[in-house]
Design a protein around this motif. Structure first.
Motif, PDB file in Angstrom:
ATOM      1  N   THR A  95       5.257  -2.119  10.944  1.00 23.38           N
ATOM      2  CA  THR A  95       6.416  -2.935  11.303  1.00 23.38           C
ATOM      3  C   THR A  95       7.638  -2.452  10.535  1.00 23.38           C
ATOM      4  N   VAL A  96       8.778  -3.011  10.900  1.00 28.35           N
ATOM      5  CA  VAL A  96      10.033  -2.689  10.219  1.00 28.35           C
ATOM      6  C   VAL A  96       9.887  -2.923   8.718  1.00 28.35           C
ATOM      7  N   VAL A 121      17.283  -5.579   1.515  1.00 27.97           N
ATOM      8  CA  VAL A 121      17.874  -4.481   2.301  1.00 27.97           C
ATOM      9  C   VAL A 121      17.913  -4.825   3.791  1.00 27.97           C
ATOM     10  N   LEU A 122      16.943  -5.596   4.243  1.00 21.18           N
ATOM     11  CA  LEU A 122      16.973  -5.999   5.655  1.00 21.18           C
ATOM     12  C   LEU A 122      18.223  -6.822   5.933  1.00 21.18           C
ATOM     13  N   GLU A 123      18.551  -7.655   4.984  1.00 22.20           N
ATOM     14  CA  GLU A 123      19.757  -8.457   5.126  1.00 22.20           C
ATOM     15  C   GLU A 123      20.983  -7.547   5.157  1.00 22.20           C
ATOM     16  N   LEU A 124      20.981  -6.586   4.242  1.00 20.99           N
ATOM     17  CA  LEU A 124      22.115  -5.665   4.155  1.00 20.99           C
ATOM     18  C   LEU A 124      22.317  -4.904   5.464  1.00 20.99           C
ATOM     19  N   ALA A 132       9.300  -8.170  11.484  1.00 21.63           N
ATOM     20  CA  ALA A 132       7.895  -8.070  11.893  1.00 21.63           C
ATOM     21  C   ALA A 132       7.704  -7.293  13.188  1.00 21.63           C
ATOM     22  N   ILE A 133       8.787  -6.615  13.616  1.00 24.31           N
ATOM     23  CA  ILE A 133       8.731  -5.906  14.896  1.00 24.31           C
ATOM     24  C   ILE A 133       8.411  -4.427  14.663  1.00 24.31           C
ATOM     25  N   TYR A 134       7.803  -3.786  15.661  1.00 27.23           N
ATOM     26  CA  TYR A 134       7.465  -2.360  15.527  1.00 27.23           C
ATOM     27  C   TYR A 134       8.634  -1.498  16.012  1.00 27.23           C
ATOM     28  N   PRO A 135       8.784  -0.298  15.432  1.00 28.62           N
ATOM     29  CA  PRO A 135       9.941   0.548  15.737  1.00 28.62           C
ATOM     30  C   PRO A 135      10.173   0.789  17.225  1.00 28.62           C
ATOM     31  N   ASP A 136       9.104   0.906  18.025  1.00 27.27           N
ATOM     32  CA  ASP A 136       9.351   1.236  19.437  1.00 27.27           C
ATOM     33  C   ASP A 136       9.943   0.062  20.223  1.00 27.27           C
ATOM     34  N   ALA A 149      17.622   1.503   5.562  1.00 26.64           N
ATOM     35  CA  ALA A 149      17.069   0.496   4.646  1.00 26.64           C
ATOM     36  C   ALA A 149      15.967   1.102   3.800  1.00 26.64           C
ATOM     37  N   ARG A 150      15.098   1.911   4.446  1.00 25.22           N
ATOM     38  CA  ARG A 150      14.021   2.548   3.703  1.00 25.22           C
ATOM     39  C   ARG A 150      14.583   3.510   2.655  1.00 25.22           C
ATOM     40  N   ALA A 151      15.685   4.196   3.009  1.00 21.94           N
ATOM     41  CA  ALA A 151      16.251   5.186   2.098  1.00 21.94           C
ATOM     42  C   ALA A 151      16.891   4.535   0.873  1.00 21.94           C
ATOM     43  N   ILE A 152      17.388   3.302   1.022  1.00 23.57           N
ATOM     44  CA  ILE A 152      18.106   2.720  -0.118  1.00 23.57           C
ATOM     45  C   ILE A 152      17.303   1.660  -0.865  1.00 23.57           C
ATOM     46  N   VAL A 153      16.112   1.345  -0.384  1.00 26.96           N
ATOM     47  CA  VAL A 153      15.357   0.247  -0.992  1.00 26.96           C
ATOM     48  C   VAL A 153      14.961   0.564  -2.436  1.00 26.96           C
TER      49      VAL A 153
END
Ligand SMILES: Nc1ncnc2c1ncn2[C@@H]1O[C@H](COP(=O)(O)OP(=O)(O)OP(=O)(O)O)[C@@H](O)[C@H]1O
Ligand SMILES: [Mg+2]
Lengths: 224, 290
Positions: A95-96, A121-124, A132-136, A149-153
């Motif tokens: 998930t995200v 970061v999700l908020e940002l 809870a959603i999948y990337p596709d 978000a992943r890069a800055i967490v």
């Protein structure tokens, strides 16, 4: 923060990608790296992450001599650097929120702290409602937000973005660049390699132009 | 690496294995079969070694003492020889007595000889069969030794047989280990390929090599340990059956008791399983580490 001293890079197959590059990027700067395809932008970014080593010259990232780092020291450099690509590179089966947490796993952050930072970061990036959603199930722009978000967490010193808007329509591209600007304003150095003229011309940030492996222009409030 | 991370990566290894369970089961089955063969050979080897040792113990190494030599001095010298674990003395009087007993009625014949012609004799016990020739040679060199005798021929044949079987087992073991290694490497390589994306992202966000390697090491470990577990249980079961039946079928064959065989075989198989799992998975991920 980041210093290139007379850096040349010749790939093992003999391609000369960079020739005697000098470049200094200070803490908190926002920098566009522009230039035609094959001019060496991605190579510059790969030298910062330690993915490639300079053939000659010296690359310093926050006082670490990247070319001299031992193999087992590279991971610790990576944790200070966030990287974003044109193709997002998310894991489809996570998930995200899990995709973002994936980056904290490797530095063994505690679960509670992980949840807190992921929420932050999700908020940002404005995707709290899609945790809870999948990337596709996401649009391109949303996917790029997740990858940012992943890069800055990990609270990196610097965020490297290699054509982050390459797969996005103009409007979405703008949103992404605005997000990068916000992140930059919070103190993270941002280096973005791009072909997007409009964005570069409108934002009026520092621009380093490259051609055939050399820096040919470096302007404080530059254009494409 | 923290315990929590290790547990998580161990779980990931299990997930990896389950994700392609058909292949996993096939691979583990083949490895188990190979391990059963290895276990079987170990059982045979242990028993043969035992057999040769017990036969060797019946081979007496006799040292005949020269007339007039000091028994005390010679005894000290013999006891000092490396490999000698025990020593008995048969004095010439004792030897004569026992000879008389053997001859029975014809013992009077001995009186014709007059003086006792028999030498004082030391009977040596040697720790292991293969040490006997060395001990014999060393004893021959001692002062006051007239002659050293033991079943030279039969011992030589026995030692050669055990030697040949050891070498054969070693060669067979290497072949089987390589074959199972090949299976593990290729099974895990498929997982590694399926997880290439994860590996790349992990590296990007600063995973150490050991972090990246861990789930695959666990996957290999599970394969090796499962095979070792099944093979040693089965081996033990079979050995128990053999022990039950052997006294009727082969009453003169001195088999080692189960508790002298099964623990050793189990430990050997588990070590082999661990080595196999770890080395196989390391080889599979090696290419994806930098
Ligand atoms: N891994 C590699 N091995 C060999 N040559 C490479 C490699 N990566 C890049 N090059 C070469 O180095 C030169 C610079 O490539 P680089 O990817 O840095 O350019 P770029 O400015 O990022 O281009 P683009 O805008 O198309 O992404 C090119 O000639 C390219 O073909
Ligand atoms: Mg590029």
């Amino acid at each position: 923060m980041i210093n290139f001293f007379e850096v040349s890079k010749i790939y093992p197959n003999g391609t000369a990608a960079l020739y005697r590059i000098n470049l200094t990027v200070g803490k908190g700067e926002f920098l566009f790296l522009v230039g035609p395809s094959g001019s060496g932008k991605s190579t510059v970014l790969r030298l910062i992450t330690g993915e490639e080593k300079p053939t000659e010259g010296k690359v310093l990232v926050s006082d670490l001599n990247v070319g001299r780092l031992r193999r087992r020291e590279i991971p610790y450099l990576r944790r200070k650097i966030g990287v974003v690509f044109q193709d997002f590179r998310l894991l489809p089966n996570l998930t995200v929120a899990e995709n973002i947490a994936f980056a904290l796993e490797v530095s063994e952050v505690k679960p509670k702290e992980t949840r807190r930072r992921v929420r932050q970061v999700l908020e940002l990036v404005g995707l709290s409602h899609k945790a809870a959603i999948y990337p596709d199930e996401l649009s391109g722009g949303e996917r790029q937000r997740v990858s940012i978000a992943r890069a800055i967490v990990n609270n990196p010193l610097v965020l490297l973005a290699d054509e982050p808007t390459g797969n996005l329509d103009p409007e979405t591209s703008w949103e992404i660049v605005k997000l990068l600007e916000t992140i930059n304003q919070r103190g993270t150095t941002v280096i973005m390699a791009t072909h997007n003229e409009t964005i570069v011309n409108t934002l009026q940030k520092r621009v380093v132009a490259m051609a055939e492996g050399r820096t040919v222009r470096d302007e404080r409030r530059g254009t494409y | 690496m923290k315990l929590r991370t290790t547990v998580k990566l161990a779980g990931e290894g299990m997930t990896n294995l389950r994700a392609r369970s058909g292949l996993g089961i096939t691979a583990v089955t083949i490895i188990t079969l190979a391990f059963i063969i290895v276990g079987f050979f170990l059982q045979i080897y242990l028993n043969l070694d035992n057999l040769s040792q017990s036969l060797a113990q019946r081979l007496q190494l006799r040292v005949f003492v020269a007339e007039g030599a000091s028994l005390l001095q010679l005894e000290t010298g013999l006891r000092r020889l490396p490999g000698v674990s025990g020593l008995d003395i048969i004095t010439k009087e004792e030897a004569l007595q026992s000879l008389k007993k053997q001859l029975g009625e014809r013992a009077q014949l001995l009186e014709l000889v007059g003086q006792n012609p028999l030498p004082n004799t030391f009977v040596l016990q040697v720790e292991r069969a293969e040490l006997i020739p060395g001990v014999a040679a060393a004893a021959t060199g001692l002062d006051g030794v007239e002659e050293v005798v033991y079943g030279r021929e039969s011992l030589g044949k026995l030692l050669n047989l055990v030697d040949a079987i050891s070498w054969l087992s070693l060669a067979g073991g290497i072949v089987i280990f390589s074959a199972t290694l090949f299976i593990v490497v290729n099974t895990i390589r498929l997982t590694v390929i399926a997880r290439k994306q994860e590996i790349a992202i992990r590296r990007l966000v600063g995973a150490t090599n050991s972090f990246i390697r861990a789930p695959f090491l666990f996957e290999g470990l599970y394969m090796g340990l499962t095979a070792a577990c099944i093979a040693s249980l089965l081996g033990d079961l079979v050995y128990r059956l053999v022990m039950q039946e052997a006294p009727q079928v082969l009453p003169f064959l001195p088999l080692l008791p189960r508790n002298a065989v099964s623990p050793l075989v189990t430990v050997a198989l588990f070590l082999m399983g661990i080595l196999l799992g770890l080395s196989g998975s390391s080889i599979s991920v090696r290419r994806y580490l930098r």
